[in-house]
Design a protein around this motif. Sequence first.
Motif, PDB file in Angstrom:
ATOM      1  N   ALA A   1       7.090   6.609   4.070  1.00  0.00           N
ATOM      2  CA  ALA A   1       5.905   7.060   3.343  1.00  0.00           C
ATOM      3  C   ALA A   1       6.125   6.982   1.833  1.00  0.00           C
ATOM      4  CB  ALA A   1       5.544   8.481   3.761  1.00  0.00           C
ATOM      5  N   GLU A   2       7.340   7.344   1.387  1.00  0.00           N
ATOM      6  CA  GLU A   2       7.648   7.296  -0.044  1.00  0.00           C
ATOM      7  C   GLU A   2       7.633   5.852  -0.565  1.00  0.00           C
ATOM      8  OE1 GLU A   2       8.741   8.211  -3.935  1.00  0.00           O
ATOM      9  OE2 GLU A   2       7.808   9.402  -2.336  1.00  0.00           O
ATOM     10  N   VAL A   3       8.221   4.924   0.219  1.00  0.00           N
ATOM     11  CA  VAL A   3       8.223   3.506  -0.187  1.00  0.00           C
ATOM     12  C   VAL A   3       6.792   2.983  -0.267  1.00  0.00           C
ATOM     13  CG1 VAL A   3       8.884   1.170   0.499  1.00  0.00           C
ATOM     14  CG2 VAL A   3      10.538   3.041   0.685  1.00  0.00           C
ATOM     15  N   ASN A   4       5.977   3.312   0.735  1.00  0.00           N
ATOM     16  CA  ASN A   4       4.576   2.856   0.724  1.00  0.00           C
ATOM     17  C   ASN A   4       3.814   3.427  -0.469  1.00  0.00           C
ATOM     18  OD1 ASN A   4       4.549   1.161   2.987  1.00  0.00           O
ATOM     19  ND2 ASN A   4       4.327   2.898   4.393  1.00  0.00           N
ATOM     20  N   ARG A   5       4.113   4.680  -0.810  1.00  0.00           N
ATOM     21  CA  ARG A   5       3.454   5.278  -1.974  1.00  0.00           C
ATOM     22  C   ARG A   5       3.817   4.530  -3.249  1.00  0.00           C
ATOM     23  NH1 ARG A   5       4.402   8.058  -6.129  1.00  0.00           N
ATOM     24  NH2 ARG A   5       6.654   8.160  -5.677  1.00  0.00           N
ATOM     25  N   GLN A   6       5.097   4.153  -3.362  1.00  0.00           N
ATOM     26  CA  GLN A   6       5.534   3.414  -4.542  1.00  0.00           C
ATOM     27  C   GLN A   6       4.882   2.031  -4.608  1.00  0.00           C
ATOM     28  OE1 GLN A   6       9.739   3.809  -3.667  1.00  0.00           O
ATOM     29  NE2 GLN A   6      10.038   5.195  -5.412  1.00  0.00           N
ATOM     30  N   VAL A   7       4.752   1.379  -3.467  1.00  0.00           N
ATOM     31  CA  VAL A   7       4.098   0.064  -3.425  1.00  0.00           C
ATOM     32  C   VAL A   7       2.638   0.184  -3.837  1.00  0.00           C
ATOM     33  CG1 VAL A   7       3.350  -1.818  -1.904  1.00  0.00           C
ATOM     34  CG2 VAL A   7       5.671  -0.891  -1.703  1.00  0.00           C
TER      35      VAL A   7
ATOM     36  N   ALA B   1      -1.660  -0.664  -7.785  1.00  0.00           N
ATOM     37  CA  ALA B   1      -2.737  -0.143  -8.635  1.00  0.00           C
ATOM     38  C   ALA B   1      -2.586  -0.609 -10.076  1.00  0.00           C
ATOM     39  CB  ALA B   1      -2.758   1.382  -8.565  1.00  0.00           C
ATOM     40  N   LYS B   2      -1.348  -0.933 -10.475  1.00  0.00           N
ATOM     41  CA  LYS B   2      -1.095  -1.443 -11.819  1.00  0.00           C
ATOM     42  C   LYS B   2      -1.169  -2.970 -11.886  1.00  0.00           C
ATOM     43  CE  LYS B   2       1.908   2.323 -13.419  1.00  0.00           C
ATOM     44  NZ  LYS B   2       3.238   2.642 -13.977  1.00  0.00           N
ATOM     45  N   GLY B   3      -1.394  -3.595 -10.716  1.00  0.00           N
ATOM     46  CA  GLY B   3      -1.536  -5.044 -10.713  1.00  0.00           C
ATOM     47  C   GLY B   3      -0.253  -5.801 -10.451  1.00  0.00           C
TER      48      GLY B   3
ATOM     49  N   ALA C   1      -7.031  -4.871 -10.424  1.00  0.00           N
ATOM     50  CA  ALA C   1      -5.867  -4.082 -10.851  1.00  0.00           C
ATOM     51  C   ALA C   1      -5.031  -4.846 -11.871  1.00  0.00           C
ATOM     52  CB  ALA C   1      -5.014  -3.718  -9.634  1.00  0.00           C
ATOM     53  N   ILE C   2      -4.775  -6.136 -11.598  1.00  0.00           N
ATOM     54  CA  ILE C   2      -3.982  -6.939 -12.537  1.00  0.00           C
ATOM     55  C   ILE C   2      -4.718  -7.062 -13.865  1.00  0.00           C
ATOM     56  CG2 ILE C   2      -3.104  -9.269 -12.974  1.00  0.00           C
ATOM     57  CD1 ILE C   2      -2.543  -9.524  -9.998  1.00  0.00           C
ATOM     58  N   ALA C   3      -6.021  -7.339 -13.790  1.00  0.00           N
ATOM     59  CA  ALA C   3      -6.809  -7.500 -15.016  1.00  0.00           C
ATOM     60  C   ALA C   3      -6.788  -6.223 -15.856  1.00  0.00           C
ATOM     61  CB  ALA C   3      -8.247  -7.877 -14.657  1.00  0.00           C
ATOM     62  N   ARG C   4      -6.936  -5.069 -15.213  1.00  0.00           N
ATOM     63  CA  ARG C   4      -6.964  -3.808 -15.942  1.00  0.00           C
ATOM     64  C   ARG C   4      -5.593  -3.503 -16.562  1.00  0.00           C
ATOM     65  NH1 ARG C   4      -9.288  -0.200 -12.243  1.00  0.00           N
ATOM     66  NH2 ARG C   4     -11.334  -0.449 -13.191  1.00  0.00           N
TER      67      ARG C   4
END
Length: 867
Positions: A428-434, A439-441, A495-498
């Motif tokens: 769950a922690e790894v998935n949260r980090q991914v 979200a940051k692109g 996400a990448i654009a932002r």
Amino acid sequence: MERKTDDYVDHPPEDTLNTLDTDPDQGLSEAEAARRLERFGPNEIQEREEPLWHRVFRRFWGPIPWMIEVAALLSALVQKWEDFAIILVMLLVNALLDFFQEHRALNALKALKQGLQGEAIVLRSGQYRALPFRELVPGDIIRLKIGNVVPADVQLLDGDYLLLDQSALTGESLPVSKKTGAVAYANTIVKQGEMRAVVVNTGMHTNFSSVVSLVSRASLKERSHFQKMVMQIGNFLILITLALVLLIVMVALFRHEPLLEIARFALVLTVAAIPVALPAVLSVTMAVGAINLARRKAIVSHLTAIEELAGVDVLCSDKTGTLTRNEMQVADPILLPGQSEPDLFLCAALASRLENRDPIELPIFRYLDEHYPDVDWRSYQQRSFTPFDPVRKRTEAVVSRADDRFLVAKGATQVLLEMTELDEARVAEVNRQVDALAAKGYRTIAVGRRRDGEPLELLGLIPLYDPPREDSREVIEEMQRNGVVVKMVTGDNLAIAREIGGLLGLEQRTIRSAQLSGAASNELLALVEALTTAIYRRLKGGVPFKEARRFASEVMEEVGRLYDTRLLEREFLHTHESAIVEMIEEVDIFAEVVPEDKYRIIDTLQKGDHIVAMTGDGVNDAPALKKADCGFAVANATDAARAAADIVLTAPGLSVINEAIRQARITFARMKSYATFRIAETLRIILFMTVSIIVFDFYPITALMIILLALLNDIPILTIAYDHTRVHNAPLRWNMRELLTVSSVLGLTGVVSSFLLFFVLQEHGVSEDMIRSLLFLKLIVAGHSTLYVTRAEGWFWERPWPSPLLMVATFGTEILGTLIAVYGVMITPVGWAYAAWIWLYALAWFFVNDVIKVLTYRMLRREGAVD
């Protein structure tokens, strides 16, 4: 057989082969291929090229060319061959300058056509052979492998997978994986893999052709603001000239003067009124600006782009390869507990192959060599290697060094997590980090290692992104300081654009392509959604869930067919155009766009009275580059982008754009200075002559003096192209009210000064021939002095001061005119004493003109006519 390429998406290959009536093992026969080539045409971009005669002819069509041509004709009729020669030379110089600059520009459609040149491996009558792209037809079976350009729209039949670079077509920064049944589009590039495919569409039926049609449509864009300005000046002077010439002819006929004399002076007046050198001087001024830009690694294909660039208030920029490097880079890696960064990147490199030049793998090797040069990854041997494919979504390799042997893997995080025995909390922690990285692109790669008899050990995550160029943020900030709004327009995801927009300092007002194209039908879609929801809720109680959902979808489709969404969208666009313009004005980042969206954004902003520049490098940018008022193709751009652009940058980065804007505003100021001067001088001569002839029955200057004035006024004024001017920190536009008001006021002031001199000379009993010579000298000296009045809106002594070349040229011709008047070269001599008095008189009026100019600008500012 004729279907759109997108109709084959997710279509079973077997059905496609049946539809196209082709055998995957034999291909088409030569006879069948010939029939289809006759039916569908060659696999190339068809173009309609403007005939050479038409390109030449349109240089001689328009108000100012008409005026010059009429003057030349009248000169020939009254056998004034010197006049005829001078006027004809001016006409030809202007036309040739314009033609030469257009000829230098590459034709966009030709470059796009070249994008389909090459050879493909084609199966015909059971044999594979190389054929030119243009001979491909729907139904052909072809082979695609690494390095190939996809020659047409195809559906993949068999093979492992293809990794396709679609950045030139869609703007996506990362390659896209395709497997059996997927569609690959013309002009994309195979980066990895090998597959067979069946051609489904060729030439003008491909998706690539939609880009071509947009470029063709953009080629029909309206006249530039510069061309419109020249037309308005021409129309203004035409109306005045026709009115005054008609008045003179009527008065002369009433006085029963000889018809030949009437024609002669009508011709003189026409020649005086025509700004023969106006287009040529303005073209030379822009050409000088183009030369200055060339020294700064910016090649100008269309001269009018310089004038347009001075007024640009919105810059729409592509992201991939323009604002960014188009080169993936490693962000801060994430390590699992107990793991080290050198181990993470060693295993990632061992699960890769440097020779593949994979854009995902290259930054891993670079990071390892730069940060951990002591890690000797080359000492390991790959015993086996399994490349990435869309099903497995990972690469694997068995590697060894000495007695150490293990398996390494890298790929999608979810896939590698399933190969581990991590507890649920850690997963769950790894998935949260991914998710946070996504979200940051960032594109995230998971890396693992497994030794014999052990589960896969997850080492960590490697985030990748396409970083901005070093100068992009600084360039954007300088543009904003100069009054230019910058908008990012990219095919990448939101996400990448932002994220990139944040790094570049752009505000985060963002919109997706789907929101843009669907803006016009939001109300309709909301209505359909509400109706479907209501039906769904009613059915949910007594009908199985799947059946209710299917029925609701059918109702939505039926409503969509009943109400023509496209028709309603067009009506919405027509009635709510201003609202759409405002929406696009407010957005800073446009994500997930296609070429049609870029074109639409430019077009909408132009409808909102913006002058828009566009930067880009790919085929997908070509329509928008052509549509924009000023299109920039950045360094390493495709041929299509270069051909569609007005200015081609030959050095990396965008910093030269700010220099281009600076040069454009300098050039604009020079053109405005000359236009004001030319109109004022034309009005001075034409009004003074008309009133003198009609009211006082006196011809103030002779036809020969008119020709001398034309030579001494216009030819040296070409040096205004090298004048020093103030650089404005805001976009500049042609303000015809301001231009005509200031030039008309200065023109009328000149008429007053000429009549005042005329009355004084008459009062002192000076002969008519002497008066004509003195008036000629006054027009020469005062005329060039006016240029120093019009070259700036403030006082004439304010910096920047005139260039030495301009001063030498203008004072040189004033001295030449003085010598002609003093010694009586072809006119009555006036002597040095009278010449000195004329110089003092002109100097006094020079100060008066400057005061009147400043007061006129202040009045216009109070009225809001000057920005």
